[in-house]
Design a protein around this motif. Structure first.
Motif, PDB file in Angstrom:
ATOM      1  N   ARG A   1       2.575   9.774 -11.509  1.00 50.83           N
ATOM      2  CA  ARG A   1       4.005   9.574 -11.804  1.00 50.83           C
ATOM      3  C   ARG A   1       4.350   8.095 -11.885  1.00 50.83           C
ATOM      4  NH1 ARG A   1       8.344   8.392  -8.691  1.00 50.83           N
ATOM      5  NH2 ARG A   1       7.157   8.601  -6.736  1.00 50.83           N
ATOM      6  N   LEU A   2       3.848   7.316 -10.944  1.00 51.06           N
ATOM      7  CA  LEU A   2       4.197   5.900 -10.888  1.00 51.06           C
ATOM      8  C   LEU A   2       3.572   5.085 -12.018  1.00 51.06           C
ATOM      9  CD1 LEU A   2       3.930   5.375  -7.020  1.00 51.06           C
ATOM     10  CD2 LEU A   2       6.025   5.248  -8.389  1.00 51.06           C
TER      11      LEU A   2
ATOM     12  N   VAL B   1       0.870  -1.173   0.000  1.00 48.69           N
ATOM     13  CA  VAL B   1       0.000   0.000   0.000  1.00 48.69           C
ATOM     14  C   VAL B   1       0.905   1.219   0.000  1.00 48.69           C
ATOM     15  CG1 VAL B   1      -1.778   1.286   1.227  1.00 48.69           C
ATOM     16  CG2 VAL B   1      -1.824  -1.223   1.245  1.00 48.69           C
ATOM     17  N   VAL B   2       0.808   2.006  -1.047  1.00 43.05           N
ATOM     18  CA  VAL B   2       1.638   3.203  -1.168  1.00 43.05           C
ATOM     19  C   VAL B   2       0.813   4.403  -0.723  1.00 43.05           C
ATOM     20  CG1 VAL B   2       3.020   4.638  -2.715  1.00 43.05           C
ATOM     21  CG2 VAL B   2       2.868   2.164  -3.112  1.00 43.05           C
TER      22      VAL B   2
ATOM     23  N   SER C   1       6.582  -5.054  -9.387  1.00 40.38           N
ATOM     24  CA  SER C   1       7.843  -4.786  -8.713  1.00 40.38           C
ATOM     25  C   SER C   1       7.822  -3.320  -8.279  1.00 40.38           C
ATOM     26  CB  SER C   1       9.019  -5.048  -9.653  1.00 40.38           C
ATOM     27  OG  SER C   1      10.241  -4.704  -9.034  1.00 40.38           O
ATOM     28  N   LEU C   2       7.850  -3.098  -6.977  1.00 41.47           N
ATOM     29  CA  LEU C   2       7.833  -1.748  -6.427  1.00 41.47           C
ATOM     30  C   LEU C   2       9.201  -1.479  -5.814  1.00 41.47           C
ATOM     31  CD1 LEU C   2       6.092   0.785  -5.735  1.00 41.47           C
ATOM     32  CD2 LEU C   2       5.595  -0.312  -3.554  1.00 41.47           C
ATOM     33  N   ASP C   3       9.948  -0.573  -6.424  1.00 39.71           N
ATOM     34  CA  ASP C   3      11.320  -0.315  -6.001  1.00 39.71           C
ATOM     35  C   ASP C   3      12.120  -1.625  -5.945  1.00 39.71           C
ATOM     36  OD1 ASP C   3      10.675   2.327  -5.845  1.00 39.71           O
ATOM     37  OD2 ASP C   3      10.493   2.379  -3.662  1.00 39.71           O
TER      38      ASP C   3
ATOM     39  N   SER D   1       9.719   3.656  -8.022  1.00 35.52           N
ATOM     40  CA  SER D   1       9.431   3.054  -9.323  1.00 35.52           C
ATOM     41  C   SER D   1       8.448   1.906  -9.183  1.00 35.52           C
ATOM     42  CB  SER D   1      10.722   2.555  -9.988  1.00 35.52           C
ATOM     43  OG  SER D   1      11.299   1.509  -9.220  1.00 35.52           O
ATOM     44  N   LEU D   2       7.665   1.708 -10.227  1.00 38.83           N
ATOM     45  CA  LEU D   2       6.691   0.626 -10.296  1.00 38.83           C
ATOM     46  C   LEU D   2       6.777   0.018 -11.687  1.00 38.83           C
ATOM     47  CD1 LEU D   2       4.258  -0.871  -8.945  1.00 38.83           C
ATOM     48  CD2 LEU D   2       2.799   0.851 -10.016  1.00 38.83           C
ATOM     49  N   SER D   3       6.914  -1.283 -11.744  1.00 41.86           N
ATOM     50  CA  SER D   3       7.046  -1.934 -13.052  1.00 41.86           C
ATOM     51  C   SER D   3       6.543  -3.368 -12.948  1.00 41.86           C
ATOM     52  CB  SER D   3       8.512  -1.929 -13.504  1.00 41.86           C
ATOM     53  OG  SER D   3       9.320  -2.634 -12.573  1.00 41.86           O
ATOM     54  N   HIS D   4       6.403  -4.009 -14.111  1.00 42.76           N
ATOM     55  CA  HIS D   4       6.058  -5.422 -14.121  1.00 42.76           C
ATOM     56  C   HIS D   4       7.202  -6.227 -13.512  1.00 42.76           C
ATOM     57  CE1 HIS D   4       2.409  -4.996 -16.526  1.00 42.76           C
ATOM     58  NE2 HIS D   4       3.058  -4.112 -17.263  1.00 42.76           N
TER      59      HIS D   4
END
Length: 427
Positions: A267-268, A9-10, A247-249, A235-238
């Motif tokens: 942004r994310l 949870v961000v 994948s979060l950071d 950062s947020l990515s697959h």
């Protein structure tokens, strides 16, 4: 309930706390990441200063219709009846004149309250009663393109000035000339006609941190959640391993809930979901300024009073913290829809708010009324404009969003934030 998962949870505002509590309650392993050093988001307590009780980043009120918020408070061990002062809807001026909603069937109570406003002409009372009945018969719906000013243009000027305008700016933090009439009517419907007690005002007796952020943090820690404060998600990515999730950071999670600000969420997600990101980035914002005043021995006519706004009178409402069972002699003067005052400068605003407080607190000498602190929340709420297209909860598989800006029936409120946080937890 599905199998336990790792959920990030961000954001640690009220939406993020709701999501984290809900996910933890479902048996998931929760990591909450908050960029600020404390939880609470835009409804938080400030660090205590020497010689003063802890202040909040602004004066907040709840209403009885906030059922999700009240239930969440109880879930983490908070008794709303202890930390909130419940009173019937009251919209009175500094002399005590105005609307006081009594108990009983709401339509009847509202009609009685309007007709008890003896300082209004009978035509003004009749106009408001007829307007409310008309909105009820139409199911509290109107053209999505209408502003509150357009919706109420046929009402007498006094009704708009003393009832509609302060109610609109209090509920939507957007002036009536710009505010969405459709959202305004939904708020009226749920506040006035959602059942007994729904319109009651619930005013905090304790600092905001004690209403939810601190009890929720204690509950989450006790139930195994990982709280990381003072850290910004970069950062947020697959996931690089090709598995479902994100994948979060560079840390893998099965689901991510973006309960951060709309700008951070935009942004994310800029490369992951560009359409969603653009919608989240498109909000306009309206500030709220709170002037905390100390005036020992002073009292207001009610715990909350409406004030006449003017060129050098910025606040629309004042709160008597002594009458709330908090610190006697402390008052909060609230300036909603405060963009023009931010432009004029905070020093000018502080001087005007202090002068307004001295004029309204007439039972003490002016020199006894002093400014403790001026707090400006420059992005307090989004501008609640007609036809506003808010981003949805769903962003992508296992990626959701929460916050008072997410698409829903309410303007930027604590209830909207909490409901969105609960809804963002999937499975």
């Amino acid at each position: 309930m599905g199998s336990p998962r790792r959920i990030a949870v961000v954001g640690g505002g009220w939406a993020g706390l709701a999501a984290a509590v809900e996910a933890t309650s479902r048996g998931h392993a929760v990591t909450l990441i908050e960029m600020a050093p404390q939880l609470g988001g835009r409804a938080r307590s400030l660090a205590a200063e020497a010689g003063h009780a802890r202040l909040d980043n602004g004066q907040h009120i709840l209403i009885g219709a906030y059922v999700a918020t009240l239930a969440l408070m109880r879930r983490v061990g908070v008794d709303p009846d202890t930390v909130l002062l419940r009173m019937p809807l009251t919209l009175v001026d500094a002399s005590g004149q105005g609307l006081r909603l009594g108990r009983g069937p709401v339509l009847l109570a509202f009609t009685r309250a309007v007709w008890a406003m003896g300082h209004w002409r009978w035509r003004e009372r009749l106009a408001l009663s007829n307007a409310a009945l008309g909105w009820l018969l139409k199911g509290f719906r109107c053209d999505d393109r209408w502003t509150v000013a357009l919706l109420t243009q046929s009402l007498p000027e006094r009704v708009r000035r003393e009832f509609i305008d302060p109610l609109c700016v209090a509920a939507l933090n957007t002036p009536a000339r710009d505010a969405s009439a459709a959202v305004f009517l939904r708020v009226l419907r749920d506040a006035l006609f959602a059942g007994p007690g729904s319109s009651d005002l619930l005013v905090p007796r304790r600092p905001l941190a004690e209403l939810l952020p601190e009890p929720a943090a204690a509950w989450l820690k006790a139930n195994g959640a990982d709280l990381r404060l003072g850290r910004r998600a970069q950062s947020l990515s697959h996931r690089p391993d090709g598995r479902a999730g994100w994948s979060l950071d560079d840390e893998p999670f099965d689901q991510v809930v973006l309960a951060c600000s709309a700008s951070e969420a935009a942004r994310l997600t800029a490369t992951i979901a560009p359409d969603w990101s653009q919608r989240a980035a498109a909000f306009g914002y309206e500030p709220i300024i709170t002037a905390y005043i100390q005036a020992d021995g002073a009292r207001l006519a009610a715990p909350m009073v409406a004030l006449p706004e003017g060129p050098m009178a910025p606040a629309q409402f004042a709160f008597d913290h002594g009458a709330l069972g908090a610190q006697p002699g402390r008052f909060a003067y609230v300036i909603s829809g405060a963009a023009t005052w931010v432009e004029r400068g905070l020093d000018t605003t502080a001087a005007a708010a202090l002068a307004q407080a001295r004029a309204s607190l007439r039972d003490v000498a002016p020199e006894q009324v002093r400014l403790i602190k001026l707090v400006a929340e420059k992005r307090a709420t989004f501008l609640c404009l007609p036809g506003l297209q808010r981003p949805p909860t769903h962003i992508a598989p296992a990626l959701t969003a929460a916050g008072d800006h997410i698409d829903g029936p309410y303007p930027a409120t604590l209830e909207g934030a909490v409901r969105s946080g609960l809804a963002a937890v999937v499975g």
